[in-house]
Enzyme design. Structure first.
Site, PDB file in Angstrom:
ATOM      1  N   ASP B 362     -16.352  -8.117   8.183  1.00  0.00           N
ATOM      2  CA  ASP B 362     -17.270  -7.924   9.296  1.00  0.00           C
ATOM      3  C   ASP B 362     -16.528  -7.530  10.572  1.00  0.00           C
ATOM      4  OD1 ASP B 362     -16.819 -10.475   8.139  1.00  0.00           O
ATOM      5  OD2 ASP B 362     -17.949 -11.474   9.695  1.00  0.00           O
ATOM      6  N   GLU B 488     -23.976 -10.570  -0.940  1.00  0.00           N
ATOM      7  CA  GLU B 488     -23.321 -11.666  -1.659  1.00  0.00           C
ATOM      8  C   GLU B 488     -24.246 -12.353  -2.661  1.00  0.00           C
ATOM      9  OE1 GLU B 488     -21.307 -14.132   1.178  1.00  0.00           O
ATOM     10  OE2 GLU B 488     -19.798 -12.591   1.534  1.00  0.00           O
TER      11      GLU B 488
END
Lengths: 790, 790
Positions: B362, B488
């Protein structure tokens, strides 16, 4: 030919050639005695040197926390490990003032022989001490099949040449120091000295130790009694402390004189019984054994085995090594399961601590499939254990958001303790494997009470699992996504063909069982809608198929994946899992073990012969056999697809797995499933035996090396003997009512009075033998093989 | 409207409404000060009560073993965790004989204000002790952007009503006791008291502590100096021990009198420098700070921020809360990266210990994409850190059997410490994310030296990875099998569209960079064959597509999987990962976060508008946003597909993530990427800014609630101001040479002298607003929304 110079080839026994201390740990597994309840590794009587001391009671385990650096929902928190129970094997010897220890002095002779007919392990030794005193020791050991808590030793020492003073110490030892392992430090900490002393006792020849495990809270007892015969002035004394109870016998022996000890040992454990109750249990078992006497125990043992062999023997002409190996295999498979009685049959039996003593799917798929036809009562007991663990399996399914029961991938006590979910939780096929074992046992025995009380609930709860694990797509096809099949180098794939077809059988069998037992099905809240849903899921079950290759594939789209680069993989990089990450293994076409090929065997009714031939050849080129669970299945399909020389090579690999220590880990225990696979390679392979839908069919064909194969299988209280020679097969019933079988698809009735002799059809023109990955071809066993060993 | 009564809405500051001790830990994160090198959580000056004490130095970590119950090849053995460094924040106060502690006595007034323009955290308190003495405290804190080792506090206490004796204790404290965590016990053991004392010092107002970490071997220093102003007879004393160095100031204050302390703190660390060298380093930083004076530090801070805001501010008319939130967000994003200087930017910045202080993808994808246009020098530094870790990434690739570099999924020091490989090692997209950050930064800055020295090697080594990670099939198509994309709740899929398209850009960019820098490419052993192979892989890259749905799909065959049963999922079962096993999440259609939708944003050049509209709507119905990394991307695509009210709702969610503690874990640190996403939702969402292939394009369109949006971005040493009102957008250059941009696809040149005013085309007729999973619709922010809040 694979050679195993450690052992001599004999048809009914396994004699060791001398003693090689480097192979000591391996031989301890090979010479392990067990009845499925008590297990004694083949440690030397004097305790040391040893590879791994090992005494086990089926079910006795300790708990330890399972560590996760990153935890996840549903991860099991607690591990289970088998632990060494009190060692009752030890009889130490002092010769004059020197301990009898094979690492010192001079070894004149050393022979151990495991006798498959008597179930006895014999040992004879001639040893000269560093000080020059020579003794001969003769010793025989048994773990009783008939008295399941009992093991016994007959031990005789005599001087050769000059008189000696000998001291024997016959012991019960707890919390023995184990060799260091390389495992997780916390597991090791939990398992070091796992036993907490509760009572110790020694008086004259009577010894007893009682301990308790710290976390699992199991109580274990060992008791021993002795018969001693020696010259006058033989002196006995005994003593005990927390972890040691010991009888000491001292005598002076002239040449020609002997000191003889018979040691009777009783083991027991319980998770619920009190100390007095368990003490009484051990003492009672000991009393029964001593009253039976040593000779009596030996007699019972031989009788038990005679009955077993009468219904289970396999005769092989043309390869004495295989003849020996298949009896060795059957003997150990029997030892693993004979008296397990509502406990698991671990992957290593009770021969070593490998896999932490856990039970996996191979019990149902590889071991029970042999015992079903050779010792069916052991199968009923093993499945009753699964039944007893249904509450834990139901809890696990609920935790996973599924209906029914989710049986554990690895366990001792019934709770899941697999910490790596892609090859644990996701390998749901274990539920269908259990169901398949139920179906197979029920069909082979007509055991109606079992079918109703044990089979039905197992089938219903596993069928419920499949219904929620899979789903119908928009077209109605039933899919099972994201699960792991038998092959451990693939994972989390969709519509794994093995899983889907075994689930199909599971679903159908559950619906059938409900039809047979409506009142009992009611108690399980089964209704018509549910049965109809099972049948619909079974009917619409997806079977993955490759259009390009015109054959079934292991799982959806799997044949489109990149092939493993075998040419870039060196021989030192096997097993692959120790040299490559799972992510790389999983995403490429490479198999640790038979997966679709296992479906071709167990669900052979779902495939055409052409499918089998094409798919077998395709997967041969991708299967590296880093698992011991592969060669036997490849043998069966090689035989079915008429690659008889190749089938023979795979038979050899399965048969010699432990005798030649092919995977270099026999020290941790025998590969019980691979041993069972030896039988399967012969009976299902060259015998062509199949048992789909309660039909027992045979399609025998021998490889050139074998001139004769004969085997007996137990089917529905009958003994059927099948004897195959080059062009003829004779089916003969040796007990029981007439039986309908099939020979190459043709129905055939065999009765006591009318054996049937049938022709073996000539093999169809041979397809080219399939390739294996470079360097992974099985060792060439067949003398007539087209090519030389690689 | 989401309300957050904890804070008042102001355009340039965040004032706290009173003090709620239940929200203390959250407010410590919200009021954390940092410059990317030093981080101080917003703990109360007096040390207690606290939620989590927190002082951090970027890069300071301790190692601990990563436990595995079942180990596997390539599993990282060692974990890394950020640790609390020496706490320099503490100034304790005794009022008469009672410690100033907000849990006792009576709090008359308490206000904290974080000022985004000055970079100062102000606090004022009026407190009456249990004995009835009232004091007023005014205190201001800064962590200097200009002097990166330095933090400082100005502290003033005065009595109200009656005279008091006050004692101030200004401290450096090491090895503070932390609240208990629920993590792995071994990790906890390693991280309890991680600092070993090496030196402590205190003389007059000068304090110093030097420690070393036990396993990672890092040395850390903290030094403090003080300016004290008080009435006559103000007494100073100081003392030190291993983990505490303390200045004590004692004075009797009459009403109207004040005791004033300025505390200057310098932090330093090194993995290589000696104790004397590090001591000198801290002392020198301290000398610079004290000579600058408190007022000087404040002045520098305000100047630094004025420069930042001139090139980065975002103005929002019509939603004061969003106006405040986007400045709060930009302030914290700047704090996370401003002076990180060849260290990672962790997921939580330096605001808390969450995620063990690790840096993930990220940073590149969500944080650097904002800093590129607002504080580009921070991006160069962050990518130089990645460059510095290339040796570790090369080693990791080699271990995994791959060429080039495999950057870690989570790390502090550059070595992989993700222990769960399906969502760690397998998430190879991080390599393309790093490459994308390189491409974006290079295009936005024309930083030629960076391109040559840092960009080229990063692009080459990641391109090499992709070439070996993927493969061409028989038809030549390039596939990347068995990897995990951004989402995820999916894992180990083939041809993940996001991964493939980002890899495609990576491969092309590497080949382009080689063309720009042939000599440097030679040093990396790049040859023509390799470049050609990269281009071919890029050209033949597979983009998964669903024929049935006529749209791109997340990965091959993924739209055929079973859909998650959202109706059976209760609100209390979110986040799903805490209530369902991975196996079930992975095999079904359910998304934690934007995956394909992120590809629609970052690789929007690869899709048609129709593809985007269909795919966005499809994945809206499957995305539950259990990740904070999702709302901003959904905002961008909602805006692009003209769901402006929905985009506005997602903007609100991203903006309020920490201010409203939407995920209930702000206590562990701020969600830096979600904060950055607030800017992205505004600038890329309603501003429609894209930067494909070095072309800077805009397609602005405002939701009804906003009357004006203006933002400034730095592009190639220019500042471009974009001001959007209902129907018009004005592009104005505020510095630098003329710049070519695009407005709704039309080229446009903007220069200092000629701002361009363009019409915002009317929105096309609205498609129906897509559905989200039941209960997972973002909170309705738009007053004009069609339906009421659910």
């Amino acid at each position: 030919m694979i050679s195993h110079p450690a052992y001599r080839v004999e048809p009914w026994s396994l004699p060791e050639n001398g003693l090689n201390l480097d192979l000591l740990a391996q031989s301890e597994s090979v010479f392990a005695l067990s009845n499925g309840h008590v297990g004694w590794r083949g440690n030397l009587d004097e305790g040391e040197p040893h590879g791994l001391p090992g005494s086990y009671l089926n079910g006795v385990h300790e708990l330890h926390p399972l560590p996760y650096a990153e935890a996840g929902y549903g991860y099991p928190a607690s591990g289970q490990s088998t632990i060494d129970i009190t060692n009752g094997k030890v009889i130490r010897l002092l010769v004059d003032d020197e301990p009898f220890d094979l690492r010192y002095g001079r070894l004149g002779q050393h022979e151990r022989v495991l006798d498959f007919k008597t179930g006895l392990l014999h040992r004879s030794v001639e040893w000269t001490s560093p000080a020059g005193r020579t003794v001969r020791i003769r010793c025989t050991r048994l773990v009783s099949f008939v008295q399941r808590s009992v093991a016994a030793i007959s031990y005789t020492v005599e001087p050769l040449g000059s008189p000696v003073r000998v001291v024997l110490q016959s012991e019960l030892v707890a919390n023995e120091q184990l060799p260091e392992t390389d495992g997780d430090p916390r597991s090791a900490a939990a398992l070091e000295s796992p036993l907490v002393a509760e009572e110790s006792f020694a008086r004259a020849g009577r010894l007893r130790l009682i301990h308790r495990t710290a976390r699992s809270g199991l109580r274990i007892a060992a008791a021993a009694d002795h018969v001693v015969r020696g010259p006058a002035h033989t002196v006995l004394s005994s003593e005990s402390s927390d972890d040691l109870s010991r009888l000491t016998v001292s005598a002076r022996l002239e040449p020609g004189q002997q000191l003889h000890v018979e040691k009777f040992v009783a083991h027991g454990w319980s998770g619920v019984r009190s100390l007095p109750a368990l003490k009484d249990q051990a003492d009672a078992a000991l009393a029964a054994a001593t009253s039976t006497t040593w000779d009596g125990l030996c007699g019972e043992q031989a009788e038990y085995l005679a009955r077993f062999w009468a219904g289970a023997d396999v005769e092989v002409d043309g390869d004495p090594e295989i003849q020996q190996a298949v009896r060795f295999a059957l003997f150990h498979v029997l030892q693993a399961g004979a008296r397990a009685e509502e406990r698991a049959i671990p992957a290593k039996g009770l021969t070593g601590p490998g896999y932490d003593g856990h039970c996996f799917w191979d019990t149902e798929t590889f071991v029970l499939s042999v015992l079903t036809y050779t010792a069916p009562q052991a199968v009923a007991q093993a499945l009753r254990w699964r039944y007893a663990t249904l509450p834990a399996a139901r809890d696990r399914a609920k935790q996973l958001g599924l209906a029914g029961a989710a049986f554990p991938w690895r366990t001792i006590n019934g709770a899941e303790c697999s910490s790596y979910w892609p090859a644990g939780t996701a390998a749901f096929h274990i539920n269908a494997d259990i169901a398949d074992a139920v179906v197979r046992y029920t069909a082979a025995t007509d055991d109606g009470a079992f079918d109703r009380d044990v089979g039905l609930p197992l089938l219903v709860e596993t069928a419920r699992l499949w219904r929620t694990l899979g789903h119908h797509d928009a077209d109605g096809a039933f899919h099972i996504d994201g699960v792991t099949g038998p092959d451990e180098y693939s994972a989390l794939s969709s519509d794994n063909t093995y899983t889907n077809l075994m689930a199909q059988r599971n679903l159908e069998a559950a619906a059938d069982a409900v039809t047979r037992h409506p009142p009992q099905a009611d108690l399980l809240d089964v209704n018509d809608e549910e049965c109809a849903a099972w049948r619909r899921a079974a009917q619409r079950m997806t079977v993955s198929h490759s259009r390009e290759l015109a054959m079934p594939e292991q799982s959806a789209h799997s044949t489109r994946r990149q092939r493993w680069d075998f040419t870039a993989t060196g021989p030192e990089q096997y097993p692959l899992m120790l040299h490559f990450p799972y992510f790389d293994l999983y995403r490429k076409q490479v198999l640790k073990q038979a997966d679709l090929v296992l479906a071709l065997h167990l669900r052979g009714d779902a495939f055409s012969h052409g499918d089998k031939a094409r798919a077998f050849a395709y997967y041969e080129a991708l299967t590296v056999r880093d698992s011991s669970l592969s060669a036997c299945t490849q043998a069966v399909l090689a035989a079915e697809t008429c690659h008889l020389a190749l089938a023979y090579d795979y038979l050899g690999e399965s048969a010699m797995m432990d005798l030649s220590d092919l995977e270099h880990n026999t020290r941790d225990g025998l590969h019980i499933a691979a041993l069972a696979g030896t039988w399967t390679a012969l009976v299902a392979g060259f015998g062509g035996m199949r048992d789909h839908d309660g039909v027992f069919s045979f399609a025998p064909r021998l490889p050139e090396a074998l001139s004769r194969l004969a085997f007996t299988v137990r089917i529905r209280d009958r003994s059927l003997r099948v004897e195959i020679t080059g062009e003829t097969v004779v089916y003969a019933l040796t007990s029981g009512a007439p039986l309908e079988i099939q020979h190459y698809g043709l129905p055939l009735e065999v009765s006591l009075t009318s054996p049937r002799s049938e022709a073996v059809p000539p093999a169809p023109p041979g397809l080219p033998e399939p390739d294996q990955p470079p360097g992974r071809r099985p060792a060439r066993r067949s003398r007539d093989a087209a090519s030389a060993p690689s």
